[in-house]
Design a protein around this motif. Sequence first.
Motif, PDB file in Angstrom:
ATOM      1  N   MET A   1      -9.932   8.155   1.263  1.00 14.66           N
ATOM      2  CA  MET A   1     -11.565   7.685   0.572  1.00 14.66           C
ATOM      3  C   MET A   1     -12.787   7.137   1.634  1.00 14.66           C
ATOM      4  N   ILE A   2     -12.617   6.685   3.279  1.00 15.41           N
ATOM      5  CA  ILE A   2     -13.760   6.693   4.102  1.00 15.41           C
ATOM      6  C   ILE A   2     -12.756   8.072   5.268  1.00 15.41           C
ATOM      7  N   HIS A   3     -14.240   8.646   5.059  1.00 17.00           N
ATOM      8  CA  HIS A   3     -13.789   9.709   6.690  1.00 17.00           C
ATOM      9  C   HIS A   3     -14.950   9.518   7.996  1.00 17.00           C
ATOM     10  N   LEU A   4     -14.728   8.796   8.715  1.00 21.95           N
ATOM     11  CA  LEU A   4     -16.119   8.947   9.813  1.00 21.95           C
ATOM     12  C   LEU A   4     -15.557  10.010  10.841  1.00 21.95           C
ATOM     13  N   LYS A   5     -16.482  11.066  10.356  1.00 23.82           N
ATOM     14  CA  LYS A   5     -16.124  12.182  11.710  1.00 23.82           C
ATOM     15  C   LYS A   5     -17.334  12.396  12.784  1.00 23.82           C
ATOM     16  N   GLY A   6     -16.323  12.289  14.345  1.00 25.14           N
ATOM     17  CA  GLY A   6     -17.397  12.583  15.270  1.00 25.14           C
ATOM     18  C   GLY A   6     -18.646  11.959  15.305  1.00 25.14           C
ATOM     19  N   ILE A   7     -18.332  10.379  14.934  1.00 25.27           N
ATOM     20  CA  ILE A   7     -19.392   9.461  14.800  1.00 25.27           C
ATOM     21  C   ILE A   7     -19.744   9.305  16.682  1.00 25.27           C
ATOM     22  N   THR A   8     -20.887   9.238  16.637  1.00 26.82           N
ATOM     23  CA  THR A   8     -21.995   8.895  18.031  1.00 26.82           C
ATOM     24  C   THR A   8     -23.001   8.242  17.557  1.00 26.82           C
ATOM     25  N   ASP A  27     -13.216   9.550  15.011  1.00 19.27           N
ATOM     26  CA  ASP A  27     -12.549   9.739  13.938  1.00 19.27           C
ATOM     27  C   ASP A  27     -11.916   8.572  13.346  1.00 19.27           C
ATOM     28  N   LEU A  28     -12.058   8.210  12.386  1.00 18.01           N
ATOM     29  CA  LEU A  28     -11.666   7.791  11.648  1.00 18.01           C
ATOM     30  C   LEU A  28     -11.332   7.893  10.400  1.00 18.01           C
ATOM     31  N   HIS A  29      -9.841   7.461   9.342  1.00 19.10           N
ATOM     32  CA  HIS A  29      -9.648   8.090   7.894  1.00 19.10           C
ATOM     33  C   HIS A  29      -8.537   7.298   7.501  1.00 19.10           C
ATOM     34  N   ILE A  30      -9.001   6.624   6.512  1.00 14.25           N
ATOM     35  CA  ILE A  30      -8.553   5.760   5.366  1.00 14.25           C
ATOM     36  C   ILE A  30      -8.365   6.418   4.307  1.00 14.25           C
ATOM     37  N   ASP A  31      -7.185   6.367   4.155  1.00 17.22           N
ATOM     38  CA  ASP A  31      -7.116   6.975   2.842  1.00 17.22           C
ATOM     39  C   ASP A  31      -6.126   6.714   1.477  1.00 17.22           C
ATOM     40  N   LYS A  32      -6.045   4.806   1.559  1.00 18.55           N
ATOM     41  CA  LYS A  32      -5.828   4.279   1.156  1.00 18.55           C
ATOM     42  C   LYS A  32      -6.043   2.764   0.246  1.00 18.55           C
ATOM     43  N   PRO A  33      -5.854   2.102   0.109  1.00 24.06           N
ATOM     44  CA  PRO A  33      -5.630   0.253  -0.363  1.00 24.06           C
ATOM     45  C   PRO A  33      -4.467   0.130   0.778  1.00 24.06           C
ATOM     46  N   CYS A  34      -5.274  -0.338   1.551  1.00 30.80           N
ATOM     47  CA  CYS A  34      -4.866  -1.366   2.899  1.00 30.80           C
ATOM     48  C   CYS A  34      -5.616  -1.847   3.642  1.00 30.80           C
ATOM     49  N   ILE A  35      -4.852  -3.251   4.335  1.00 31.18           N
ATOM     50  CA  ILE A  35      -6.126  -4.176   5.307  1.00 31.18           C
ATOM     51  C   ILE A  35      -6.146  -3.400   6.868  1.00 31.18           C
ATOM     52  N   THR A  36      -7.331  -2.583   7.169  1.00 27.69           N
ATOM     53  CA  THR A  36      -7.160  -1.694   7.995  1.00 27.69           C
ATOM     54  C   THR A  36      -8.505  -2.745   9.617  1.00 27.69           C
ATOM     55  N   MET A  37      -7.630  -3.363  10.144  1.00 28.97           N
ATOM     56  CA  MET A  37      -7.930  -4.229  11.553  1.00 28.97           C
ATOM     57  C   MET A  37      -8.938  -3.927  12.751  1.00 28.97           C
ATOM     58  N   LEU A  38      -9.891  -3.809  13.103  1.00 33.19           N
ATOM     59  CA  LEU A  38     -11.138  -3.103  14.004  1.00 33.19           C
ATOM     60  C   LEU A  38     -11.362  -3.946  15.027  1.00 33.19           C
ATOM     61  N   LEU A  39     -10.043  -3.382  15.986  1.00 34.88           N
ATOM     62  CA  LEU A  39      -9.823  -4.833  16.797  1.00 34.88           C
ATOM     63  C   LEU A  39     -11.061  -3.833  18.347  1.00 34.88           C
ATOM     64  N   ASP A  72     -14.639   9.226  -0.814  1.00 31.71           N
ATOM     65  CA  ASP A  72     -14.037   9.829  -1.635  1.00 31.71           C
ATOM     66  C   ASP A  72     -15.329  11.970  -1.291  1.00 31.71           C
ATOM     67  N   GLY A  73     -14.835  11.842   0.014  1.00 28.12           N
ATOM     68  CA  GLY A  73     -14.978  13.431   0.055  1.00 28.12           C
ATOM     69  C   GLY A  73     -16.788  13.743   0.157  1.00 28.12           C
ATOM     70  N   ALA A  74     -17.347  12.733  -0.192  1.00 26.67           N
ATOM     71  CA  ALA A  74     -19.044  13.119  -0.371  1.00 26.67           C
ATOM     72  C   ALA A  74     -19.909  12.391   0.655  1.00 26.67           C
ATOM     73  N   PRO A  75     -20.303  13.106   1.562  1.00 25.06           N
ATOM     74  CA  PRO A  75     -21.807  12.533   2.722  1.00 25.06           C
ATOM     75  C   PRO A  75     -21.700  11.153   1.950  1.00 25.06           C
ATOM     76  N   CYS A  76     -22.248  10.072   3.033  1.00 24.69           N
ATOM     77  CA  CYS A  76     -22.163   9.028   2.855  1.00 24.69           C
ATOM     78  C   CYS A  76     -23.636   8.827   3.639  1.00 24.69           C
ATOM     79  N   ASP A  77     -25.017   8.764   2.835  1.00 27.35           N
ATOM     80  CA  ASP A  77     -26.677   9.079   3.045  1.00 27.35           C
ATOM     81  C   ASP A  77     -26.969   7.419   3.169  1.00 27.35           C
ATOM     82  N   GLY A  78     -26.560   6.682   2.743  1.00 20.73           N
ATOM     83  CA  GLY A  78     -27.244   5.037   2.372  1.00 20.73           C
ATOM     84  C   GLY A  78     -25.814   4.661   1.490  1.00 20.73           C
TER      85      GLY A  78
END
Length: 263
Positions: A1-8, A27-39, A72-78
């Motif tokens: 669902m969400i993919h951050l690729k080579g983010i600077t 790089d970070l990839h979330i591909d299913k409903p879940c609770i992801t904690m950013l710590l 969902d595979g589409a660029p998120c620009d906004g």
Amino acid sequence: MIHLKGITQRYPSPDGEGEITVVEDLDLHIDKPCITMLLGPSGCGKSTILRMMGGFRPIGVVTPTEGEVFIDGAPCDGPHDDAVMVFQRYANRPDLTVRENVAFPFRFGLWKKRVPAEEAKKRVEEMLEAVGLGDKGELRPSQLSGGQNQRVALARALVLKPRILLMDEPFGALDAQTREEMQHLLVDLFKSIECAVVFVTHDVAEALMLGDRIVVLSTRPARVAEVFELDEPRPRSALWYRSTASQKVQERILDLLHQSVAG
């Protein structure tokens, strides 16, 4: 669902003479409903990463500086239609009742078109009951406690049934008992409205009690130091938290955080 690729992400330095790198080659990839904690350590870029996931961009800054965000595979620009944010500060309108605050998103074009008026009204009443505010609908935010105000903010987000729920230390300003109550409430609500929850925290215990995954970030510039997958069913008891398996994960996370800060 969400993919951050080579983010600077770089921002102009306060003196205007150069740039500050906040996130680097992440790089970070979330591909299913879940609770992801950013710590991660304070100021490491957690909130910057969280906002990118929903396409929320600061004015006048190119975000990200390098890399791409995909939903969902589409660029998120906004700002993305399916992403909703909950902040530490409740942002409840003092001039509106609790019911009106929860219903507020349905006043705007996108959600007004998506959800018929009767369906919106039904959702609001159901969500008020779900967060334990069924009898508080006509009160104002000033008449509520801090925990109740955060319940209003959570209800306002979840009434939209978002596919992506972004939470920026939403329970950080609450006392210990209220914080624990809100954690249990989030777990209960997640069962009924499954979505991709990304939750920023600096509290290791909170990450262990809530997360399906814990993404540990390095100090600024943020990189992924390690990802932990937790299989223990929720709600997780204090007994599990004190177990050998939990303690090993906790010790490893603390080691990563200490190494990061020292480095």
